[in-house]
Design an enzyme around this catalytic site. Structure first.
Site, PDB file in Angstrom:
ATOM      1  N   TYR A  58       0.838  -1.191   0.000  1.00  0.00           N
ATOM      2  CA  TYR A  58       0.000   0.000   0.000  1.00  0.00           C
ATOM      3  C   TYR A  58       0.881   1.252   0.000  1.00  0.00           C
ATOM      4  CZ  TYR A  58      -3.883  -3.059   1.468  1.00  0.00           C
ATOM      5  OH  TYR A  58      -4.838  -4.048   1.546  1.00  0.00           O
ATOM      6  N   LEU A 211     -18.120  -2.224   2.514  1.00  0.00           N
ATOM      7  CA  LEU A 211     -18.913  -1.153   1.901  1.00  0.00           C
ATOM      8  C   LEU A 211     -18.877  -1.218   0.367  1.00  0.00           C
ATOM      9  CD1 LEU A 211     -18.096   1.889   4.219  1.00  0.00           C
ATOM     10  CD2 LEU A 211     -20.156   0.467   4.175  1.00  0.00           C
ATOM     11  N   GLY A 214     -17.139   1.487  -1.390  1.00  0.00           N
ATOM     12  CA  GLY A 214     -17.777   2.796  -1.382  1.00  0.00           C
ATOM     13  C   GLY A 214     -19.201   2.815  -1.884  1.00  0.00           C
ATOM     14  N   LEU A 216     -21.735   1.031  -1.075  1.00  0.00           N
ATOM     15  CA  LEU A 216     -22.696   0.890   0.012  1.00  0.00           C
ATOM     16  C   LEU A 216     -22.627   2.035   1.026  1.00  0.00           C
ATOM     17  CD1 LEU A 216     -22.422  -2.962   0.583  1.00  0.00           C
ATOM     18  CD2 LEU A 216     -24.317  -1.720  -0.468  1.00  0.00           C
ATOM     19  N   GLY A 218     -23.726   4.865   0.159  1.00  0.00           N
ATOM     20  CA  GLY A 218     -24.905   5.638  -0.208  1.00  0.00           C
ATOM     21  C   GLY A 218     -24.580   6.986  -0.815  1.00  0.00           C
ATOM     22  N   LYS A 219     -23.279   7.242  -1.062  1.00  0.00           N
ATOM     23  CA  LYS A 219     -22.866   8.561  -1.562  1.00  0.00           C
ATOM     24  C   LYS A 219     -22.890   8.675  -3.075  1.00  0.00           C
ATOM     25  CE  LYS A 219     -18.826   8.576   0.349  1.00  0.00           C
ATOM     26  NZ  LYS A 219     -17.479   9.023   0.799  1.00  0.00           N
TER      27      LYS A 219
END
Length: 318
Positions: A58, A211, A214, A216, A218-219
Site C-alpha cells: 500500500y 462497503l 464505497g 454501500l 450511499g454517496k
C-alpha cells in the site's frame, strides 16, 4: 463500548472494527488528505479501536510508515495486521508500479525485515499472506511463517484472499489465526464455503470490502465519476448493469437505515457484523467522521439489522 475478539491462541485481543489503512498510502483512492487519515488513527484509538490493517504494497511502503508515525509510541500496544507477497517495481516514468505475487522464502524474508523497519517494531502482531502464489508451494510459505514465529519476529499469521480449500490446506501446515476475505451485501460468495470452513477450523474470519469499495456508503449514483487516480474509475463494479444492480441494493438499504436511525453505510457494516461467522471487519476511512460512524455501527444491534435487511432484500443480493 467496543467489543473485542481473540486472535489465534487468545493472547491477543482485537477490536471488531479494524481500521483499514490503505488510504494512508496516498494512492489509488483519488485525492487523499493524508493528515486527515493520520488523525483518524488517533481518533480510532480514542474510540477503542486497537486493530489496524495495512500491507507493505500500500503506497509502496508508505502506508506502513505513516501508520507507525500516526500511532507513535502506542504502536507497540496496537494490533497491527500487515500483509506481504505482492512484490513491486516502481515505474521509471512515474506511472503505476509493476507488481507480481511472490510468496517464496527469499522474498518473505526481505519483506518481513522491510515491514519491521517501516513499522518500527521488533515483532509484527499479525502477518498475512496477501494472495495465493501459484508459483510457490504453500508448504514453503507456511513453513517460513512458522519459522518467523519461532524467531519471535511475528506473533500470529494468517491468509488473505484464499479459497476455502486453500485456507484448509494452510491450516493443516501451521496455526492460521486469521483469514481475510471480501464479504459484503454486494459480494456474498464467502458464505458458501470460506466462512463455514473458517468456523469449522477455528480460524478467525476478517471481512474487508464491507462497503463495496464505497458503493454501500450511499454517496454515489449513476452520474458519479472518479478521478483517474482512483481505482474505482477502472473497476467493472462501478460501471454498467452490475453498478445499477448495486445502486438498487443501496436504495433498499435506506429503509433499514431509517428504521435504525443510522446511515446506509452503518447498515451495511452492521449487516456484516451481524453474522455469527465473522469475527471482525476492516473499514477503510479517510477522516475522523468516517471512523466515528464505523465505530457507532459496531454498537448497534447488528443481529436485528441483519434480519431486517434479509427481509427487505427479496430476493437476496448475490
Amino acid at each position: 463500548m467496543m467489543e473485542y475478539v481473540k486472535i489465534g491462541s487468545g493472547e491477543l485481543s482485537a477490536s471488531r472494527i479494524v481500521m483499514g489503512c490503505e488510504q494512508l498510502g496516498g494512492t489509488d483512492w483519488g485525492t487523499i488528505q493524508e493528515g486527515e487519515v493520520a488523525r483518524a488513527v488517533g481518533r480510532a484509538l480514542d474510540l477503542g479501536v486497537n486493530a489496524f490493517d495495512t500491507a507493505d504494497v500500500y503506497g509502496l511502503g508508505r502506508s506502513e510508515e505513516r501508520l507507525a508515525d500516526a500511532l507513535g509510541p502506542r504502536r507497540r500496544e496496537a494490533v497491527i495486521i500487515t500483509k506481504f507477497g505482492v512484490a513491486w517495481k516502481e515505474s521509471a516514468s512515474g506511472g503505476r508500479a509493476e507488481t507480481r505475487i511472490d510468496n517464496s522464502e527469499a522474498h518473505m524474508r526481505r519483506a518481513l525485515e522491510a515491514s519491521l523497519r517501516r513499522l518500527r517494531l521488533d515483532a509484527i502482531p499479525v502477518y498475512l499472506v496477501h494472495k495465493p502464489d501459484p508459483e510457490t508451494p504453500l508448504e514453503e510459505t507456511i513453513e517460513t511463517l512458522n519459522e518467523f514465529k519461532r524467531e519471535g519476529k511475528i506473533r500470529y499469521f494468517g491468509v488473505s484472499n484464499f479459497s476455502a480449500g486453500q485456507i484448509a490446506a494452510a491450516s493443516a501446515l501451521g496455526p492460521v489465526a486469521l483469514a481475510q476475505m471480501e464479504y459484503s451485501l454486494l459480494n456474498r460468495g464467502a458464505e458458501a464455503e470460506a466462512l463455514p470452513r473458517c468456523a469449522a477450523l477455528g480460524v478467525g474470519a476478517m471481512a474487508y470490502g464491507v462497503l463495496g469499495f464505497g458503493i454501500l456508503s450511499g454517496k454515489y449514483g449513476v452520474a458519479s465519476s472518479f478521478e483517474k487516480s482512483d481505482r474505482r474509475e477502472r473497476l467493472p463494479a462501478f460501471r454498467g448493469e452490475e453498478y445499477r444492480r448495486s445502486l438498487h441494493v443501496v436504495e433498499r438499504l435506506r429503509g433499514t437505515a431509517e428504521a435504525f436511525d443510522c446511515t446506509v453505510a452503518q447498515a451495511a457494516i452492521g449487516w456484516v457484523l451481524g453474522s455469527d461467522l465473522v469475527r471482525c471487519v476492516t473499514v477503510g476511512v479517510k477522516n475522523c467522521r468516517q471512523m466515528e460512524q464505523a465505530v457507532a455501527a459496531a454498537r448497534m444491534d447488528c443481529g436485528q439489522i441483519r434480519e431486517r435487511i434479509a427481509a427487505d432484500l427479496d430476493p437476496p443480493c448475490q
